[in-house]
Structure formats: C-alpha cells, structure tokens
Design an enzyme around this catalytic site. Structure first.
Site, mmCIF file in Angstrom:
data_model
loop_
_atom_site.group_PDB
_atom_site.id
_atom_site.type_symbol
_atom_site.label_atom_id
_atom_site.label_comp_id
_atom_site.label_asym_id
_atom_site.label_seq_id
_atom_site.Cartn_x
_atom_site.Cartn_y
_atom_site.Cartn_z
ATOM 1 N N ASP A 196 -4.288 23.455 41.022
ATOM 2 C CA ASP A 196 -4.539 23.091 39.621
ATOM 3 C C ASP A 196 -3.273 23.426 38.845
ATOM 4 O OD1 ASP A 196 -5.548 22.383 37.187
ATOM 5 O OD2 ASP A 196 -7.070 23.953 37.073
ATOM 6 N N ASN A 201 -1.513 26.626 33.459
ATOM 7 C CA ASN A 201 -1.682 27.611 34.520
ATOM 8 C C ASN A 201 -0.377 28.221 35.011
ATOM 9 O OD1 ASN A 201 -4.441 27.295 34.415
ATOM 10 N ND2 ASN A 201 -4.462 25.684 35.955
#
Length: 270
Positions: A196, A201
């Site tokens: 992801d 992130n």
C-alpha cells in the site's frame, strides 16, 4: 476521483470507539486518518509526553486484517524503520493495533504538500530502501497477482463496475478490464513489496529525507512495479499531476509503461 470512499485526514468530529477510549486512559485522543475502507487511526498523547497510535477497524470490514499487519510489522522491523507493535486485540465491535510513534511526518502533511517534489523523491528513495533491505528468500508473505485477482473476482461478483473505478479506467467494460488483468506481464524483479505504497504511508524527516514506512498490512512478495505503480500514481491524487517522474528517478528506474498500466488497473479493481 471515483465514487469510492477516499482516504483522508478527518476534518470533522469522529466518534472514538470504546476500545480506543479504554486504551487511551487519560491520554489525549486525536483522530489522524480515515482510510478508504473506513478504518480509523488515532494518536494518543499522554500527559508525560508519550505518543502512541491506535488503528481501529470495525468487525467485518473486508481486506483490513490488523493481526496480519502486526505480524508483518514485527517481521519487517528487523531491517527497516516501521512502527513497533505494542499491543493488539479485538472485541464485539472491532479490532485494534497499538504501535509506538516513529519519527517523521506523512508525505501528505501540510509541510510536504507545500513541497511535493521533496515528498515525491523521498517516496521513491524509501521504496528502494524497502525493496533492497527486506529479504525475498526469508519472506513468508505474498502479494501475488493470483491472490489479488481473487479479490477482483469477488468485487465483480458483488456487482462493482466502472462507476467505482478511477477515471482512467472507466472507459473499460468489466469484461475488458478483467481480460486485461488475466494477462499479467512477467515479473521484472521480485521484491518484498509494501502493498500500500500510496503517498500517506511514507514518513519524512524534517529535512525532507525518507524516515519510515507505515501501514504494512499487505506487505508481501510481488514485482516491484506493483509498488512503484501505485506510489507514483498516488502523487496525482495528493499533489496533482507532474511529480511521478521524481519517484522513478529517486528509486533509480525508468518508467515501465506496460507494468505501470497493468498494476494500476489491478490496484483499482482489487
């Protein structure tokens, strides 16, 4: 964007689940992220200055498996900078994962939204670090095309179609899109992928260098382009077009048009 939910920093009131409130005790609780599937992340700040983060997911939420993420974080922490797992649990309402704070700010923090070129370079370098340091031969997890196609087929069977896809793919019929996914390009380089790698992130130090990765619930073996495709694409969603080349440059590759297109379509439908 599509009609799907959008991952974002909450701007309005967010109800705090009882489990999170119990974990907080006297800590100040601040909602800091809502993902596209409805999962929530809260920052807990104690009077003594200790900061923790709690991810909470309602029971029955598809895809999000915090127990699996806890395992992956513990495995990856031996070689890369990721949040340290402090606790996890579940009750009738949902599951949660408590992690220690790690230095850095998300690439979509206001600080880096004002300097998207710096954020893009840090994202590309950070992915290279992850892919170089995590050992393929020792990785017990996979993020294969075959596994992800099972999720695609589940969504198609549930009636999802072009209206829920990103604009780049809405000209395709379900049959056309699925046929394209049935013919994946050969794996160019197998690595341990983040799973992801969207811009939020990656964390950056205050000097603009890569600091850490978060949200590794899908970490596993896959072609490195599965990560690169989404990392570069996510810059369009967060900063606008024109920065993707900086991800490839900082990573050290030339863009592979065929693999970028395939893995973006796979991401969209899966």
């Amino acid at each position: 964007m599509s009609s799907r939910e959008v991952a974002e920093i909450p701007t309005g009131p967010v109800p705090v689940p009882p489990a999170v409130q119990a974990l907080a005790c006297d800590d100040v609780v601040t909602p800091v992220w809502r993902n596209e599937l409805g999962g929530l992340t809260f920052r807990l700040e104690s009077p003594g200055g200790l900061t923790r983060y709690v991810k909470w997911v309602a029971r029955g939420t598809p895809v999000l498996d915090l127990a699996a993420e806890a395992e992956r974080l513990a495995w990856a922490a031996r070689r890369v900078t990721v949040p340290r797992v402090l606790a996890s649990g579940e009750d009738a309402d949902g599951t949660w994962l408590v992690t220690a704070s790690v230095p850095g700010r998300t690439a979509v923090d206001r600080r880096w939204s004002a300097e998207p070129a710096t954020a893009a370079a840090a994202i590309g370098h950070g992915l290279r670090v992850l892919h170089e340091r995590l050992p393929v031969g020792d990785c017990p997890y996979e993020w294969s095309v075959a596994r992800r196609l099972r999720r695609v087929d589940q969504r198609i069977a549930a009636g999802e179609g072009p209206s829920s896809w990103f604009p780049e793919h809405r000209h395709l019929t379900v049959a056309d899109a699925r046929a394209r996914l049935a013919e994946p390009p050969p794996v160019e380089r197998l690595v341990v992928c983040h799973g992801d790698a969207c811009a939020p992130n990656t964390l950056l130090h205050d000097d603009g260098t890569f600091a850490a990765h978060v949200d590794l619930g899908s970490l596993g073996l896959a072609d490195r382009w599965a990560d690169l495709a989404v990392a570069a694409w996510s810059l369009d969603w967060n900063f606008g077009p024109g920065y993707d080349h900086l991800v490839y440059s900082a990573y050290g590759v030339e863009p592979d048009v065929e693999r970028l297109a395939y893995y973006r379509l796979l991401w969209d439908l899966a």
